[in-house]
Scaffold this active site. Structure first.
Site, PDB file in Angstrom:
ATOM      1  CB  VAL A  22      12.462  -5.619   8.625  1.00 31.69           C
ATOM      2  CG1 VAL A  22      13.711  -4.770   8.836  1.00 31.69           C
ATOM      3  CG2 VAL A  22      12.663  -6.557   7.437  1.00 31.69           C
ATOM      4  NE  ARG A  35      -2.469   1.873  10.241  1.00 32.86           N
ATOM      5  CZ  ARG A  35      -2.969   0.773   9.660  1.00 32.86           C
ATOM      6  NH1 ARG A  35      -2.454  -0.391   9.935  1.00 32.86           N
ATOM      7  NH2 ARG A  35      -3.989   0.855   8.827  1.00 32.86           N
ATOM      8  CD  GLN A  84      -1.991  -8.806   4.363  1.00 31.19           C
ATOM      9  OE1 GLN A  84      -2.808  -7.914   4.505  1.00 31.19           O
ATOM     10  NE2 GLN A  84      -0.759  -8.558   3.971  1.00 31.19           N
ATOM     11  CG  LEU A 117      11.176  -1.681  10.085  1.00 32.33           C
ATOM     12  CD1 LEU A 117      11.941  -1.458   8.789  1.00 32.33           C
ATOM     13  CD2 LEU A 117      11.464  -0.537  11.041  1.00 32.33           C
ATOM     14  CB  ALA A 146       3.736   4.519   3.415  1.00 30.21           C
ATOM     15  CG  LEU A 147       7.037   1.234  -0.771  1.00 29.80           C
ATOM     16  CD1 LEU A 147       7.708   0.924  -2.103  1.00 29.80           C
ATOM     17  CD2 LEU A 147       6.136   0.082  -0.343  1.00 29.80           C
ATOM     18  CG  MET A 158      -1.896  -1.199   1.161  1.00 27.85           C
ATOM     19  SD  MET A 158      -3.462  -0.918   1.985  1.00 27.85           S
ATOM     20  CE  MET A 158      -2.934  -0.604   3.637  1.00 27.85           C
ATOM     21  N   GLY A 199      11.245  -2.694   5.598  1.00 25.49           N
ATOM     22  CA  GLY A 199      10.512  -3.968   5.628  1.00 25.49           C
ATOM     23  C   GLY A 199      10.075  -4.363   4.218  1.00 25.49           C
ATOM     24  CG  HIS A 200       7.177  -2.132   2.106  1.00 21.17           C
ATOM     25  ND1 HIS A 200       7.024  -1.072   2.981  1.00 21.17           N
ATOM     26  CD2 HIS A 200       5.968  -2.724   2.032  1.00 21.17           C
ATOM     27  CE1 HIS A 200       5.779  -1.029   3.396  1.00 21.17           C
ATOM     28  NE2 HIS A 200       5.105  -2.021   2.843  1.00 21.17           N
TER      29      HIS A 200
HETATM   30  O1  PAF Z   1      -0.170  -5.797   3.565  1.00 15.63           O
HETATM   31  C1  PAF Z   1      -0.584  -4.862   2.871  1.00 15.63           C
HETATM   32  O2  PAF Z   1       0.085  -3.854   2.667  1.00 15.63           O
HETATM   33  C2  PAF Z   1      -1.972  -4.964   2.242  1.00 15.63           C
HETATM   34  O3  PAF Z   1      -2.872  -5.594   3.078  1.00 15.63           O
HETATM   35  C3  PAF Z   1      -1.946  -5.631   0.857  1.00 15.63           C
HETATM   36  C4  PAF Z   1      -1.512  -7.092   0.951  1.00 15.63           C
HETATM   37  C5  PAF Z   1      -1.012  -4.878  -0.075  1.00 15.63           C
HETATM   38  C6  PAF Z   1      -3.347  -5.614   0.238  1.00 15.63           C
HETATM   39  O4  PAF Z   1      -3.816  -4.308   0.076  1.00 15.63           O
END
Ligand code: PAF
Length: 290
Positions: free
Chosen positions: A189, A200, A166, A197, A44-45, A42, A48-49
Site C-alpha cells: 500500500v 518507520r 521475507q 507505507l 505500529a499498525l 510488530m 498497509g496492515h
Molecule cells: O513483517 C513483520 O512485521 C515481521 O517481520 C513479522 C512477520 C511480524 C515477524 O516478526
C-alpha cells in the site's frame, strides 16, 4: 485476557499469554471447522496492515493478528528500543478491520528460554539482500513465524509484499517444513505520491520524506525500462537514485521472482534498500523484462 470495544469497530479479544490465546481461539470456533487466518505484525499498525487484515478477513471466519516486536530479528545497533509501540491505537485499527483476536505477548511468553536454543535457519537466501545488511534478521523472522504458526495453527497467513524477501522465505519455510498453512502475499500500500507505507516512515523529517520518494520513483523508472532488459532497468533506477543526495543506497538488485538469480527475460523483481537520514527503508516492484 481482555476484551476491548474500540469505537467504531467490533470487540477484539486481547490475549497476552499462550493459555489466553488457546482459550480465545477455542471460544471463537477454532478447531470446530472455522477457517483461521493469521496476520503477524510488530504493531505500529497503518493502512498497509489494514489491507492485510481485509485480505485475511475475506479468506477466513476467524481472524487473528499478532502484535509482537520480535527481539530476535533485530541486530546489535538496530532500532529495537525505539521501534514504535502503539498498542491502544493498534487495537482500534484491528477492531475496525474485523480482527477477532489480538495476540500481544511479552518476550518471555514467546521465548521462555532467552536466547532461544532452537532457531530456524533461513539458508543461503537469508544471507543476501536484507540478510547481508542485517545478519541474523531472517533467522529471527522465521523463528518467530514458526512459533506463531505453532501457537495459532492458522489455515492461511497473510504477509505484505513490501517485505518481499521475507515473503519468499516464509513461502519456502512452509514448503520445506510441510506446514499446513497457505501463505498469501498482499500488494504494497502506497501514499498517493508513491511512498510505500512503513511503520518507520514516522521517523522521516519533512525533507527526508521528500528524498524518500526517490525509492518508488527509481522502481517505477526501472519497471518502465523493462523492455530494454536487465541493464536498462538497473541503469534507469540508478539514474533516479543518483539524482537524490539524501538517499544512501544499501542495495539495488534485479532478481527472479524467487530471488535466486538475475533473469534475462520474463518476470523479475527490482528491490531497493536505502538509508534516508537515519531511517532504513526498503521497497520493491515487479518488472517485466523483454
Ligand atoms: O513483517 C513483520 O512485521 C515481521 O517481520 C513479522 C512477520 C511480524 C515477524 O516478526
Amino acid at each position: 485476557m481482555t476484551t476491548s470495544d474500540p469505537d467504531p469497530g467490533a470487540a477484539v479479544t486481547v490475549a497476552s499469554t499462550r493459555a489466553e490465546l488457546r482459550k480465545a481461539l477455542t471460544e471463537s470456533g477454532a478447531g470446530r471447522g472455522a477457517r483461521v487466518a493469521l496476520v503477524p505484525t510488530m504493531g505500529a499498525l497503518h493502512r498497509g496492515h489494514a489491507a492485510l487484515f481485509d485480505e485475511a478477513r475475506s479468506r477466513a471466519q476467524l481472524l487473528v493478528a499478532s502484535v509482537f516486536v520480535n527481539p530476535l530479528q533485530f541486530g546489535a545497533g538496530e532500532d529495537l528500543s525505539r521501534y514504535p509501540r502503539t498498542l491502544d491505537a493498534d487495537l482500534t485499527l484491528c477492531g475496525q478491520h474485523g480482527v477477532d483476536v489480538v495476540f500481544a505477548p511479552s518476550r518471555d511468553v514467546v521465548y521462555p528460554v532467552w536466547p532461544p536454543a532452537v532457531m530456524v535457519d533461513p539458508g543461503r537466501l537469508g544471507a543476501v539482500l536484507e540478510g547481508a545488511s542485517r545478519p541474523g534478521h531472517f533467522r529471527g523472522v522465521l523463528t518467530v513465524v514458526t512459533k506463531l504458526f505453532g501457537l495459532v495453527a492458522p489455515d492461511v497467513a497473510v504477509f505484505g509484499r513490501k517485505d518481499y524477501q521475507q515473503l519468499v522465505l516464509i513461502d519456502q519455510l512452509v514448503a520445506d517444513l510441510f506446514m499446513p498453512v497457505e501463505v498469501v502475499g498482499a500488494e504494497t500500500v502506497r501514499e498517493p505520491d508513491g511512498l510505500a507505507l512503513s511503520s518507520r516512515n514516522r521517523y522521516l523529517s519533512a525533507a527526508e520524506r521528500v528524498s524518500a520518494l526517490a525509492l518508488s520513483r527509481a522502481l517505477l523508472a526501472g519497471q518502465a525500462a523493462g523492455p530494454s532488459g536487465p541493464n536498462g532497468v538497473l541503469a534507469a533506477a540508478e539514474a533516479v537514485l543518483a539524482s537524490e543526495p539524501g538517499v544512501v543506497v544499501s542495495y539495488l538488485s534485479l532478481r527472479g521472482t524467487d530471488l535466486r538469480d538475475a533473469p534475462s527475460s520474463g518476470e523479475a523483481r527490482l528491490l531497493i534498500a536505502a538509508k534516508v537520514g537515519t531511517v532504513r527503508l526498503i521497497d520493491n516492484l515487479a518488472v517485466q523484462l523483454c
